[in-house]
Design an enzyme around this catalytic site. Structure first.
Site, short mmCIF file in Angstrom:
data_model
loop_
_atom_site.label_atom_id
_atom_site.label_comp_id
_atom_site.label_asym_id
_atom_site.label_seq_id
_atom_site.Cartn_x
_atom_site.Cartn_y
_atom_site.Cartn_z
N ARG A 1 0.73 -1.17 -0.13
CA ARG A 1 0.01 0.16 -0.02
C ARG A 1 0.76 1.21 -0.15
NH1 ARG A 1 -2.59 -3.87 2.69
NH2 ARG A 1 -4.80 -4.08 2.00
N HIS B 1 -1.13 -2.55 -4.53
CA HIS B 1 -0.50 -3.51 -5.25
C HIS B 1 -0.57 -3.16 -6.76
CE1 HIS B 1 -0.16 -6.18 -2.46
NE2 HIS B 1 -1.43 -7.06 -2.54
N HIS C 1 3.08 -12.82 -5.82
CA HIS C 1 1.70 -12.99 -4.96
C HIS C 1 1.37 -14.24 -4.84
CE1 HIS C 1 -1.51 -11.44 -2.17
NE2 HIS C 1 -1.03 -10.28 -2.52
N ASP D 1 -1.34 -9.81 8.32
CA ASP D 1 -1.24 -9.10 7.00
C ASP D 1 -0.59 -7.88 7.27
OD1 ASP D 1 -1.62 -8.19 4.67
OD2 ASP D 1 -3.90 -7.89 4.76
N GLU E 1 5.39 -12.38 0.67
CA GLU E 1 5.40 -11.56 -0.37
C GLU E 1 6.92 -10.81 0.12
OE1 GLU E 1 1.69 -9.23 -1.12
OE2 GLU E 1 1.24 -10.83 0.18
C1 BGC Z 1 -2.44 -7.41 1.39
C2 BGC Z 1 -3.65 -7.68 1.86
C3 BGC Z 1 -4.58 -8.11 0.57
C4 BGC Z 1 -3.96 -9.12 -0.29
C5 BGC Z 1 -4.67 -9.45 -1.57
C6 BGC Z 1 -1.82 -8.70 0.41
O1 BGC Z 1 -0.46 -8.38 0.11
O2 BGC Z 1 -1.46 -6.98 2.37
O3 BGC Z 1 -4.08 -6.59 2.41
O4 BGC Z 1 -5.74 -8.05 0.61
O5 BGC Z 1 -2.52 -8.96 -0.65
O6 BGC Z 1 -5.01 -8.48 -2.17
#
Ligand code: BGC
Length: 386
Positions: free
Chosen positions: A117, A142, A215, A288, A353
């Site tokens: 983010r 992302h 991802h 997360d 990630e």
């Molecule tokens: C984020 C999550 C998100 C997920 C899928 C992760 O990398 O930190 O908050 O929901 O990706 O979008």
């Protein structure tokens, strides 16, 4: 998944006859003898625009396979052996391109230009404010609305002693709000010791910010009908980044000691994931967050180890990056129908990630994610099974 093989590239270790950009077209049929390793190209359907999507299946000499499509540079499948040598797919994904186009939460995709983010989709760089696409409760996530996970990459099998696929993409100046034309290269190499190496490289013609990652969602049991709560995790990280309610780091680097975020010793994912007395567990809906690797050397070093006790599969994650986002599929809710018709339920996949810290463009104290002209962005991550 369409399986009509349009091309077989057999890169025999002894012959080493692959041409630089095109796999050698030796036969249109599967070879009778087991190849040392191979890259198979096949049809994966087409986008609504009519563009054809191709699947490249990398196979090493042990039989491990990784399927990658040129849409999003996405890993659509990955087989790994269990304790009895049985190979099963250990990633979440879809059987067809339609599934990916319909919308998936970044299953297996290359994430960029900025993984995770950026607060309110805004940042300052060299005296200018840039406004990015906002796609996650007021923040940029992302890479925005059409990030690198939703674009077509140019895929080129490479010559060498291991099956290697290079993907390239040029992100235009202004794309999703980012400055600079960014030339990106992501190279997947499936090594003989059951490891997938991912090399990321990027250059720009204007100062910009970059944070690339993959991802992939893993369920090492090979049975994504079940949760990942019994997987055992070690993270070589002594601090993590607490977040606010919208999952933006507060700026604090908090020691994991004495919190449910301490994975310096082996814990199952499920052991403390529902400890809602912990504010950060509440904000994340589980895990997360970005963990800061204790070893800040930027060399390729072990970041995480995950063991699935029933299958006996063990995955190690090595990276040159300073942090790792450990996400436990908290937003999966059965809505996405995946491979073999499985509805991916809450916490049936986890992601590791490797990356720089989220929201670094707004946090001067975090390691920089700025890339300037004449600089080369270069990182490596390895996912290894043993
Ligand atoms: C984020 C999550 C998100 C997920 C899928 C992760 O990398 O930190 O908050 O929901 O990706 O979008």
């Amino acid at each position: 998944m369409k399986t009509n093989t349009s091309l077989w590239a057999i890169c025999l270790l002894a012959l080493m006859s692959c041409n630089q950009n095109q796999p050698t077209q030796q036969t249109t049929e599967k070879p009778a003898a087991t190849p040392t390793f191979s890259i198979e190209k096949s049809d994966f359907g087409s986008l609504p625009t009519g563009e054809a999507v191709s699947l490249y299946t990398l196979r090493n000499k042990n039989g491990m396979t990784v399927g990658i499509i040129n849409y999003g540079g996405t890993i659509v499948s990955w087989t790994a052996p269990d304790k009895n040598g049985k190979y099963e797919d250990i990633t979440l994904g879809c059987d067809s391109i339609e599934g990916y186009v319909k919308g998936v939460p970044y299953f297996g995709a290359i994430v960029g230009r900025y993984g995770n983010r950026i607060a309110k989709g805004k940042f300052n760089l060299e005296g200018k404010t840039y406004t990015l696409a906002v796609n996650n409760i007021g923040n940029h996530l992302h890479g925005g609305i059409k990030g690198f996970d939703k674009v077509m990459w140019t895929a080129m099998p490479q010559s060498g002693s291991d099956p290697t696929l290079k993907l390239t993409y040029t992100s235009k100046d202004g794309e999703e709000g980012y400055p600079g034309n960014l030339a990106v290269e992501v190279t997947y190499t499936l090594l003989a010791d059951n490891a997938l190496k991912i090399d990321y490289k990027a250059t720009t013609d204007k100062a910009t910010v970059v944070n690339l990652t993959n991802h992939a969602y893993f369920n090492l049991s090979g049975k994504p009908e079940s949760t990942i709560l019994d997987h055992e995790v070690v993270l070589n990280a002594d601090r993590f980044l607490p977040v606010d309610k919208t999952l933006i780091p507060t700026g604090e680097l908090k020691p994991v000691a004495g919190t449910p975020f301490d994975f310096t010793k082996k814990y199952t994912i499920g052991a403390r994931i529902n400890d809602t007395t912990d504010t950060q567990i509440r904000y994340g809906g589980g895990y997360d967050h970005a963990w800061i690797l204790t070893d800040n050397s930027k060399t390729l070093r072990l970041a995480a180890t995950v063991t699935e006790p029933t299958s006996g599969r063990v995955m190690e994650v090595l990276t040159t990056e300073p942090a790792i986002q450990f996400y436990t599929g908290n937003f999966l809710n059965g809505e996405v129908i995946g491979k073999k018709g499985v509805k991916y339920q809450h916490r049936t996949g986890f992601c590791l990630e490797t990356e720089h810290y989220p929201d670094s463009p707004n946090k001067p104290a975090f390691p920089t994610t700025t890339l300037k002209p004449n600089e080369v962005y270069q990182t490596t991550t390895v996912y290894k099974f043993r």
